[in-house]
Design a protein around this motif. Sequence first.
Motif, PDB file in Angstrom:
ATOM      1  N   ASP A   1       0.858  -1.190   0.000  1.00 29.20           N
ATOM      2  CA  ASP A   1       0.000   0.000   0.000  1.00 29.20           C
ATOM      3  C   ASP A   1       0.896   1.244   0.000  1.00 29.20           C
ATOM      4  O   ASP A   1       1.086   1.921   1.023  1.00 29.20           O
ATOM      5  CB  ASP A   1      -0.914  -0.018   1.229  1.00 29.20           C
TER       6      ASP A   1
ATOM      7  N   ASN B   1       0.540   4.182  -1.284  1.00 29.51           N
ATOM      8  CA  ASN B   1      -0.108   5.474  -0.989  1.00 29.51           C
ATOM      9  C   ASN B   1      -0.118   5.755   0.517  1.00 29.51           C
ATOM     10  O   ASN B   1       0.002   6.902   0.940  1.00 29.51           O
ATOM     11  CB  ASN B   1      -1.539   5.488  -1.521  1.00 29.51           C
ATOM     12  N   TYR B   2      -0.252   4.723   1.305  1.00 29.52           N
ATOM     13  CA  TYR B   2      -0.259   4.901   2.767  1.00 29.52           C
ATOM     14  C   TYR B   2       1.158   4.895   3.333  1.00 29.52           C
ATOM     15  O   TYR B   2       1.546   5.798   4.086  1.00 29.52           O
ATOM     16  CB  TYR B   2      -1.085   3.797   3.425  1.00 29.52           C
ATOM     17  N   LEU B   3       1.944   3.890   2.960  1.00 30.49           N
ATOM     18  CA  LEU B   3       3.268   3.707   3.560  1.00 30.49           C
ATOM     19  C   LEU B   3       4.246   4.813   3.169  1.00 30.49           C
ATOM     20  O   LEU B   3       5.127   5.165   3.960  1.00 30.49           O
ATOM     21  CB  LEU B   3       3.839   2.342   3.156  1.00 30.49           C
TER      22      LEU B   3
ATOM     23  N   ASN C   1       3.483   7.941   2.314  1.00 27.16           N
ATOM     24  CA  ASN C   1       2.959   9.277   2.588  1.00 27.16           C
ATOM     25  C   ASN C   1       3.683   9.820   3.825  1.00 27.16           C
ATOM     26  O   ASN C   1       3.607   9.243   4.904  1.00 27.16           O
ATOM     27  CB  ASN C   1       1.454   9.216   2.824  1.00 27.16           C
TER      28      ASN C   1
ATOM     29  N   ASN D   1       2.166  10.072   7.260  1.00 26.61           N
ATOM     30  CA  ASN D   1       1.859   8.850   8.015  1.00 26.61           C
ATOM     31  C   ASN D   1       3.069   8.259   8.730  1.00 26.61           C
ATOM     32  O   ASN D   1       2.945   7.252   9.436  1.00 26.61           O
ATOM     33  CB  ASN D   1       1.279   7.786   7.073  1.00 26.61           C
TER      34      ASN D   1
ATOM     35  N   ILE E   1       3.016   5.198  11.555  1.00 29.98           N
ATOM     36  CA  ILE E   1       3.583   3.894  11.194  1.00 29.98           C
ATOM     37  C   ILE E   1       4.725   3.525  12.135  1.00 29.98           C
ATOM     38  O   ILE E   1       4.828   2.378  12.595  1.00 29.98           O
ATOM     39  CB  ILE E   1       4.062   3.903   9.727  1.00 29.98           C
TER      40      ILE E   1
ATOM     41  N   LYS F   1      -1.313  -2.774   9.982  1.00 25.46           N
ATOM     42  CA  LYS F   1      -1.914  -1.808  10.895  1.00 25.46           C
ATOM     43  C   LYS F   1      -2.511  -2.549  12.088  1.00 25.46           C
ATOM     44  O   LYS F   1      -2.660  -3.774  12.065  1.00 25.46           O
ATOM     45  CB  LYS F   1      -3.009  -1.015  10.182  1.00 25.46           C
TER      46      LYS F   1
END
Length: 431
Positions: free
Chosen positions: A46, A48-50, A52, A55, A59, A98
Amino acid sequence: MKTRNLTMNFGKRLIGIYRYRSLGTNVKSLTTTSRVFSELPQPEYDINYLCNVSNKEIISENINRRKGIGNINKVHELLSNSASKDLLNVELEKIPNKTDPTVLQYGNEAHVLNTCGSMPSFNFKPKEFEDIAKNLKLIRTENLGNLSGSRSYMLLGHLADLEEALIFYTIHELINRNFQLISVPDILPTAVIERCGMIIGNERTQVYSLDHVHGPDLSLSGTAEMSIAGKLARARLSLDQLPLKYAAVSRCYRAEASSISEERGIYRVHQFTKVEMFICCQPHQSCDILNELKSIEEDLFINLGLHFKVLDMPPHELGAPAYRKFDIEGWMPGRQQFGELSSCSNCTDYQSRRLDIKYETERNELEHVHTLNGTACAIPRMLIALCETHQTKDGDIRVPEKLLAYMRGKTIIQKQRLAGMRYVKHKPKIN
């Protein structure tokens, strides 16, 4: 008569499954994944999440809470330096899943969700499993060096029957709950095991690796979950196939070591038989299905007369793949302690992103499924809890009612007459 015929027919079916497994053939064909294990897809993290920046702190905190080995700062450093995709994937692989927000409030302690079954009472001092089993000549755990070394065991006679009865009972219950029974290999490419979330590269690993002389990088499977997930790699599932429920009986191999007295005997061993549940579902279904798995385990154990508690595990107990995990700890009267009997986990898209397992949405788009797993029956610890709970003053073992149909009418296990076994001591050669 009807029950007996049902049991006999089910027995023939399960015997047939074992025969298929010994030939390396799947009982249930997975038509979407007929290619070999070695053709694993590229993982789809992922990004887009990791990746960013906003974030990073969340994380990093999640990694620390879970005592993980990932380093999100290194991921972003590689990105800024335009590192190769291979180097980036090595670091992305280490980032744990997560964590369910509900779990974060527990701190470092497990939260007891509920307690089930009645605490057994005795008018005598209950014995430990090892004492019961050895007095009845049901087990051999010593002097097995010439066979399989330490932390091994051999079940004899009626205790071996009880093991089979537990397997038959569990599988029968799961089939009635619409699980598909399949047979899986116990030797897997190490890459499959890694993508399911097991840490291989550490100095101390739980995975038994085979010598490279046998071919590609292969290891012994720690649970049927890995084989099923590997066989589903690159699967494209339709909505009407979900949730997809599998059950499998397999041997599990774990190079675990422990000097804790509570884990003596067959509580922690290097190989054992286990009935595993594995489910693929739509993302919005996974929280409810985790509760369904928990309820199945509760029903299985309550019907065997066990007393146990259900725990919602804290972040540091989740391992890398799990978003949330429930453990069931059974009361072991001889030991006077609770011991883990099973667990079930919601791995969300952690495994499906690493193995490219997707489904087609109503909008004809492909999305990653969520995967879940649960232990329906892990034989050694179930035997400890059952035999200690159902022991008699005379040192015998009462067979739980739910298992009678699979024990050929035997209601109580007593001392059996077996031929003596010759102990062979291993003497290393001295050069």
